[in-house]
Write a protein that holds these residues in place. Structure first.
Motif, mmCIF file in Angstrom:
data_model
loop_
_atom_site.group_PDB
_atom_site.id
_atom_site.type_symbol
_atom_site.label_atom_id
_atom_site.label_comp_id
_atom_site.label_asym_id
_atom_site.label_seq_id
_atom_site.Cartn_x
_atom_site.Cartn_y
_atom_site.Cartn_z
ATOM 1 N N UNK A 17 5.360 -30.161 16.871
ATOM 2 C CA UNK A 17 4.682 -29.359 17.881
ATOM 3 C C UNK A 17 3.207 -29.687 17.951
ATOM 4 N N UNK A 18 2.534 -29.105 18.936
ATOM 5 C CA UNK A 18 1.140 -29.454 19.183
ATOM 6 C C UNK A 18 0.213 -29.180 18.020
ATOM 7 N N UNK A 23 -2.714 -31.121 13.095
ATOM 8 C CA UNK A 23 -2.995 -31.026 11.661
ATOM 9 C C UNK A 23 -2.679 -32.350 10.972
ATOM 10 N N UNK A 24 -1.492 -32.897 11.247
ATOM 11 C CA UNK A 24 -1.081 -34.142 10.598
ATOM 12 C C UNK A 24 -2.048 -35.279 10.927
ATOM 13 N N UNK A 25 -2.471 -35.347 12.177
ATOM 14 C CA UNK A 25 -3.390 -36.407 12.582
ATOM 15 C C UNK A 25 -4.728 -36.281 11.871
ATOM 16 N N UNK A 26 -5.264 -35.063 11.791
ATOM 17 C CA UNK A 26 -6.552 -34.871 11.115
ATOM 18 C C UNK A 26 -6.444 -35.181 9.611
ATOM 19 N N UNK A 27 -5.320 -34.830 8.991
ATOM 20 C CA UNK A 27 -5.138 -35.165 7.577
ATOM 21 C C UNK A 27 -5.146 -36.676 7.393
ATOM 22 N N UNK A 28 -4.443 -37.382 8.265
ATOM 23 C CA UNK A 28 -4.394 -38.838 8.151
ATOM 24 C C UNK A 28 -5.765 -39.454 8.396
ATOM 25 N N UNK A 29 -6.498 -38.924 9.366
ATOM 26 C CA UNK A 29 -7.833 -39.446 9.650
ATOM 27 C C UNK A 29 -8.776 -39.280 8.467
ATOM 28 N N UNK A 30 -8.501 -38.250 7.649
ATOM 29 C CA UNK A 30 -9.337 -38.012 6.480
ATOM 30 C C UNK A 30 -8.792 -38.668 5.214
ATOM 31 N N UNK A 31 -7.793 -39.550 5.389
ATOM 32 C CA UNK A 31 -7.362 -40.381 4.278
ATOM 33 C C UNK A 31 -6.084 -39.987 3.585
ATOM 34 N N UNK A 32 -5.418 -38.908 3.993
ATOM 35 C CA UNK A 32 -4.189 -38.479 3.325
ATOM 36 C C UNK A 32 -2.988 -39.269 3.829
#
Length: 255
Positions: A17-18, A23-32
């Motif tokens: 969902x949106x 959330x997933x995208x921001x976590x990945x952008x921060x290195x997770x």
């Protein structure tokens, strides 16, 4: 990016969902490295995972119905296995928000919301804590609650009650898991924009825009930013807290 979550392994439920995708995208952008859970929105979760990999990140999509306790535990176990035996962050975002007048609500309709929005939080958190308490640095758990936990809306009695319970579950879990290095918090969003919302609910969007001090609806990344903070070292002494992300609408007088 600041790489606040470099080296972390995160599971985000409801990532089809949106809000979950944000959330997933921001976590990945921060290195997770991110495990994206979905129930039915597989294509959307897959698209987000491909975008994360295209940016050089790591992502895995898992599918499960988290209304089933065993499925919750399998999902957490799969995420930890993919992470090399580690799981440092869990975001309990999966949920449903049907509308139903309280007077005509059936017990089955009540349970459908409570099992997905509350019982899944209990089961996923318990399973994740078993992994986190055995690893250096513990971990963080963030539940996505709602401002409706304290500001009820018509036709949402089951949803409001479940989200209020989610807030108290986080406080209770923070109390009991703190000694194991596990922090547990909630993020309570206000109205978050999604495709087609203004067309489907024009009067509601207009009321919100008039009421909110910041003059706009929330965006998925607004919720994602709050979750990144709570999972990061910047929040190492923050637990049992409900972080409201609503553009200030809760501060508006109701009289």
């Amino acid at each position: 990016m600041s790489q606040l979550l470099e080296g972390q392994v995160a599971l985000v439920t409801g990532a089809g969902g949106g809000i979950g995708r944000g959330i997933a995208t921001r976590f990945a952008e921060e290195g997770a490295a991110v495990v994206l859970h979905c129930r039915t929105a597989v294509a959307a979760a897959d698209e987000t995972a491909r975008r994360i990999r295209g940016l050089g990140g790591r992502a895995l999509v898992v599918r499960a119905d988290l209304a089933d306790e065993d499925a919750c535990r399998r999902t957490v176990a799969e995420a930890a296995e993919w992470g090399g035996g580690r799981l440092t962050a869990l975001v309990n975002n999966a949920g449903v928000q049907p509308t139903q007048e309280l007077a005509g609500m059936t017990a089955a309709q009540w349970r459908a919301v409570v099992d997905t929005n509350l019982s899944s939080v209990f089961a996923c958190t318990q399973a994740a804590a078993e992994v986190m308490r055995g690893q250096d640095g513990g971990g963080s758990v963030t539940h996505i609650a709602s401002i409706e936990a304290t500001h009820p809306a018509p036709l949402h009695a089951h949803y409001c009650a479940a989200k209020a319970a989610v807030v108290m579950h986080a406080r209770s879990a923070a109390l009991e898991y703190g000694g194991s290095g596990i922090r547990v918090n909630t993020v309570s969003p206000g109205l978050i924009d999604r495709e087609g919302l203004a067309q489907a609910w024009p009067e509601g969007v207009r009321r919100w825009e008039r009421a909110v001090p910041t003059g706009r609806l929330g965006r998925p990344e607004d919720v994602g930013d709050a979750c990144v903070f709570l999972a990061s070292r910047l929040a190492s002494w923050v637990t049992g807290h409900d972080l409201v992300v609503d553009g200030g609408v809760s501060a508006r007088p109701t009289w």
